[in-house]
Design an enzyme around this catalytic site. Structure first.
Site, short mmCIF file in Angstrom:
data_model
loop_
_atom_site.label_atom_id
_atom_site.label_comp_id
_atom_site.label_asym_id
_atom_site.label_seq_id
_atom_site.Cartn_x
_atom_site.Cartn_y
_atom_site.Cartn_z
N GLU A 104 22.27 10.58 3.27
CA GLU A 104 22.16 9.12 3.14
C GLU A 104 22.11 8.75 1.65
O GLU A 104 21.20 9.19 0.93
CB GLU A 104 20.89 8.66 3.86
CG GLU A 104 20.67 7.18 3.80
CD GLU A 104 19.43 6.74 4.60
OE1 GLU A 104 19.23 7.24 5.72
OE2 GLU A 104 18.67 5.92 4.07
N ARG A 140 -3.15 10.09 3.30
CA ARG A 140 -4.13 10.44 4.34
C ARG A 140 -5.07 11.52 3.80
O ARG A 140 -4.59 12.52 3.27
CB ARG A 140 -3.42 11.00 5.57
CG ARG A 140 -2.65 9.96 6.32
CD ARG A 140 -2.50 10.42 7.78
NE ARG A 140 -1.62 9.50 8.47
CZ ARG A 140 -0.38 9.78 8.82
NH1 ARG A 140 0.14 10.98 8.57
NH2 ARG A 140 0.36 8.89 9.44
N ARG A 183 18.05 11.05 1.53
CA ARG A 183 17.57 11.78 2.72
C ARG A 183 18.71 12.59 3.32
O ARG A 183 19.89 12.22 3.16
CB ARG A 183 17.11 10.84 3.84
CG ARG A 183 16.30 9.67 3.45
CD ARG A 183 15.60 9.09 4.65
NE ARG A 183 16.34 8.03 5.32
CZ ARG A 183 15.91 7.38 6.38
NH1 ARG A 183 14.75 7.70 6.93
NH2 ARG A 183 16.63 6.42 6.93
N ASP A 241 11.39 -3.12 12.26
CA ASP A 241 11.56 -1.93 13.08
C ASP A 241 12.00 -2.38 14.47
O ASP A 241 11.89 -3.55 14.82
CB ASP A 241 10.25 -1.14 13.14
CG ASP A 241 10.10 -0.21 11.93
OD1 ASP A 241 11.13 0.20 11.37
OD2 ASP A 241 8.96 0.09 11.55
N ARG A 243 20.70 -4.38 0.20
CA ARG A 243 21.08 -3.03 -0.21
C ARG A 243 21.86 -2.42 0.93
O ARG A 243 21.56 -2.66 2.11
CB ARG A 243 19.84 -2.16 -0.49
CG ARG A 243 19.17 -2.46 -1.79
CD ARG A 243 19.99 -2.12 -3.00
NE ARG A 243 20.00 -0.69 -3.29
CZ ARG A 243 20.86 -0.12 -4.14
NH1 ARG A 243 21.80 -0.84 -4.74
NH2 ARG A 243 20.80 1.18 -4.37
N TYR A 270 13.53 -7.20 7.29
CA TYR A 270 13.56 -5.83 7.80
C TYR A 270 12.61 -5.77 8.99
O TYR A 270 11.44 -6.14 8.87
CB TYR A 270 13.13 -4.79 6.75
CG TYR A 270 13.13 -3.43 7.39
CD1 TYR A 270 14.29 -2.67 7.44
CD2 TYR A 270 12.01 -2.94 8.06
CE1 TYR A 270 14.33 -1.45 8.10
CE2 TYR A 270 12.03 -1.73 8.73
CZ TYR A 270 13.20 -0.99 8.75
OH TYR A 270 13.25 0.20 9.43
N ARG A 286 0.85 -1.19 0.00
CA ARG A 286 0.00 0.00 0.00
C ARG A 286 0.89 1.24 0.00
O ARG A 286 2.06 1.18 0.40
CB ARG A 286 -0.93 0.00 1.22
CG ARG A 286 -0.23 -0.20 2.54
CD ARG A 286 -1.23 -0.40 3.66
NE ARG A 286 -1.91 0.83 3.99
CZ ARG A 286 -1.45 1.74 4.84
NH1 ARG A 286 -0.29 1.57 5.45
NH2 ARG A 286 -2.13 2.82 5.11
C1 LIG Z 1 18.62 3.29 7.73
C2 LIG Z 1 17.74 2.61 8.75
C3 LIG Z 1 16.89 3.37 9.54
C4 LIG Z 1 16.07 2.74 10.47
N1 LIG Z 1 15.23 3.52 11.21
C5 LIG Z 1 14.42 2.93 12.12
C6 LIG Z 1 13.51 3.72 12.88
O1 LIG Z 1 13.41 4.94 12.73
N2 LIG Z 1 12.72 3.08 13.79
C7 LIG Z 1 12.77 1.73 13.98
O2 LIG Z 1 12.03 1.21 14.82
N3 LIG Z 1 13.64 0.97 13.29
C8 LIG Z 1 14.46 1.53 12.36
N4 LIG Z 1 15.34 0.75 11.64
C9 LIG Z 1 15.43 -0.70 11.93
C10 LIG Z 1 16.42 -1.01 13.08
O3 LIG Z 1 17.71 -0.60 12.69
C11 LIG Z 1 16.36 -2.53 13.36
O4 LIG Z 1 15.10 -2.84 13.89
C12 LIG Z 1 17.39 -3.02 14.34
O5 LIG Z 1 18.67 -2.73 13.86
C13 LIG Z 1 17.27 -4.53 14.53
O6 LIG Z 1 18.18 -4.95 15.52
P1 LIG Z 1 18.99 -6.30 15.39
O7 LIG Z 1 19.55 -6.58 16.72
O8 LIG Z 1 18.12 -7.33 14.76
O9 LIG Z 1 20.12 -6.02 14.30
P2 LIG Z 1 21.38 -5.05 14.35
O10 LIG Z 1 21.04 -3.74 14.92
O11 LIG Z 1 21.96 -5.08 12.98
O12 LIG Z 1 22.37 -5.78 15.36
C14 LIG Z 1 23.15 -6.89 14.97
C15 LIG Z 1 24.44 -6.81 15.74
O13 LIG Z 1 25.18 -8.02 15.52
C16 LIG Z 1 26.54 -7.70 15.38
N5 LIG Z 1 27.21 -8.76 14.63
C17 LIG Z 1 26.98 -9.15 13.36
N6 LIG Z 1 27.83 -10.15 13.02
C18 LIG Z 1 28.59 -10.38 14.11
C19 LIG Z 1 29.66 -11.28 14.38
N7 LIG Z 1 30.12 -12.12 13.43
N8 LIG Z 1 30.23 -11.27 15.60
C20 LIG Z 1 29.80 -10.40 16.55
N9 LIG Z 1 28.81 -9.52 16.35
C21 LIG Z 1 28.20 -9.52 15.15
C22 LIG Z 1 26.54 -6.38 14.63
O14 LIG Z 1 27.76 -5.69 14.83
C23 LIG Z 1 25.35 -5.67 15.28
O15 LIG Z 1 25.75 -4.90 16.39
C24 LIG Z 1 16.13 1.33 10.65
C25 LIG Z 1 16.99 0.58 9.85
C26 LIG Z 1 17.75 1.20 8.88
C27 LIG Z 1 18.61 0.36 7.97
#
Ligand SMILES: Cc1cc2nc3c(=O)[nH]c(=O)nc-3n(C[C@H](O)[C@H](O)[C@H](O)COP(=O)(O)OP(=O)(O)OC[C@H]3O[C@@H](n4cnc5c(N)ncnc54)[C@H](O)[C@@H]3O)c2cc1C
Length: 383
Positions: free
Chosen positions: A309, A179, A284, A359, A253, A357, A175
């Site tokens: 960005e 609004r 952005r 949040d 990406r 992906y 979608r």
């Molecule tokens: C540009 C962007 C903007 C975003 N904005 C928002 C927002 O406004 N609001 C929102 O709610 N969400 C947002 N998100 C989503 C948010 O970033 C994710 O929800 C969040 O990062 C998920 O957490 P995670 O722990 O799954 O992954 P990650 O944050 O990626 O954490 C994974 C961790 O594992 C570590 N790791 C990986 N491989 C290894 C290894 N081999 N050994 C040791 N450590 C390792 C990495 O270093 C990292 O610290 C955004 C994402 C992007 C890309």
């Protein structure tokens, strides 16, 4: 290596929450991250020159409708009352996103009531004549009509994915919100904000548990040869990397961030400005001081930090940001998941481990479920 009973690899949202839940249930946890920081992609840092709190991997705004997730995080932080608004510069004008009644009035030079705008949009969609879209471009046109698509979606999407929307699968969008009122909020969730004293402090508090040993600058693959096969692991890195990319790499990406400190008190008047024109190479600009207007001295100072960005092609070694959920990658993921089933002591989680992906609230919710499941299954040996 360690006498910890469970290893959590990755201290992003997912890993931090799993580590805390298991530690609070009485288990000893070794939490590692290859980065020098906690919080993964949601990390923040204070810029040493301006004192502005910057989100290292682009703007992160916490927003949720999930009461359990919200209550959980409130144990570690207060949130500011910040509400997110996003503007877009496109075709020489500035509008609010997602599109709302003001956007429609400004763009079409009309004075629409909600009913008039709805009738006008319906007619735009009817004129497009697309009933069964076969790619993202056709899907978008079938949802909002050709004119809005060209100005608000085409250039931004082409930059973001590095491909013309006509070459992208229609499944990327379900979608496109428009609004029919003057609400300029970006998110609909009742709970929104940023941690009052920053993401870094919030994650450090989550990980500050006597049962957690935190080791940063520690790559799971360096530690792996020393980990006994009976030790349970929660792995939040990339699932294909865990298996040495043996079935081929999953596609992502990436992004490049270009930082600048400027001698102006307010560069763009809003925390995020999107750029819709194809001719502008970035998608952005983030201006971080707008996330904390309550930090009055820093907010009022004559300097600001911005970050452009740029979407970027991904290759192993770069940061992986957005999974490419096309048919080929979905099939490859299914194969990696079959391999994962052959590792009963490893739980794959987080956005990298599950190739999704999410949040932040979704990542917290998934982590709470994951920890509960580990405890229910009795995966961790008694001490
Ligand atoms: C540009 C962007 C903007 C975003 N904005 C928002 C927002 O406004 N609001 C929102 O709610 N969400 C947002 N998100 C989503 C948010 O970033 C994710 O929800 C969040 O990062 C998920 O957490 P995670 O722990 O799954 O992954 P990650 O944050 O990626 O954490 C994974 C961790 O594992 C570590 N790791 C990986 N491989 C290894 C290894 N081999 N050994 C040791 N450590 C390792 C990495 O270093 C990292 O610290 C955004 C994402 C992007 C890309």
């Amino acid at each position: 290596m360690t006498d910890s009973r469970i290893i959590v690899a990755g201290c992003g949202v997912f890993g931090s929450v799993v580590a805390e839940r298991l530690a609070s249930a009485g288990h000893r946890v070794l939490a590692i991250d290859k980065r020098p920081t906690v919080g993964g992609n949601s990390a923040s840092r204070i810029d040493p020159v301006t004192g502005i709190e910057c989100h290292t991997y682009g703007s992160h705004i916490f927003h949720t409708s999930d009461e359990e997730v919200y209550r959980y995080l409130l144990r570690f932080t207060e949130f500011t009352p910040y509400r997110h608004h996003v503007a877009i510069r496109t075709g020489g004008r500035v509008y609010f996103m997602p599109m709302n009644l003001k956007t429609l009035c400004d763009f079409f030079g009309r004075d629409f009531t909600p009913d008039e705008a709805k009738a006008f949009l319906d007619e735009e969609i009817r004129k497009s004549g697309i009933d069964s879209p076969s790619n993202l471009e056709e899907k978008a046109v079938s949802l909002i009509g050709e004119k809005l698509y060209r100005t608000f979606i085409y250039g931004y999407t082409k930059k973001q994915w590095g491909k013309s929307p006509s070459e992208l699968p229609e499944s990327i969008i379900t979608r496109l919100p428009v609004r029919l009122n003057f609400n300029t909020d970006y998110f609909n969730d009742p709970h929104q904000g940023v941690p009052l004293d920053g993401y870094d402090r919030m994650f450090r508090r989550i990980l500050e548990h006597p049962n957690i040993e935190l080791r940063l600058n520690t790559d799971f693959f360096d530690l792996r040869p020393e980990i006994p096969s009976s030790t349970p692991v929660v792995y939040t890195g990339m699932i294909d990397e865990f298996f040495g990319y043996r079935l081929g790499p999953l596609s992502w990406r990436s992004l490049k961030f270009e930082w600048e400190t400027l001698d102006t008190s307010d560069f763009q008047g809003i925390s995020v400005m999107n750029y819709g024109d194809e001719s502008v190479p970035y998608t952005r600009i983030h201006e971080f001081k707008h996330y904390h207007p309550e930090r009055r001295d820093v907010f009022a100072s004559g300097r600001t930090v911005i970050c452009r960005e740029y979407p970027d092609a991904y290759a192993p070694g770069k940061e992986a940001y957005y999974p490419v959920n096309d048919a080929k990658n979905k099939a490859l993921l299914a194969e990696y998941r079959k391999l994962a089933e052959t590792c009963p002591n490893v739980v794959f989680g987080g956005r990298l481990g599950s190739y999704q992906y999410w949040d932040m609230d979704r990542a917290v919710g998934a982590a709470l479920d994951c920890a509960a499941d580990i405890l229910r299954r009795g995966m961790i040996p008694a001490q």
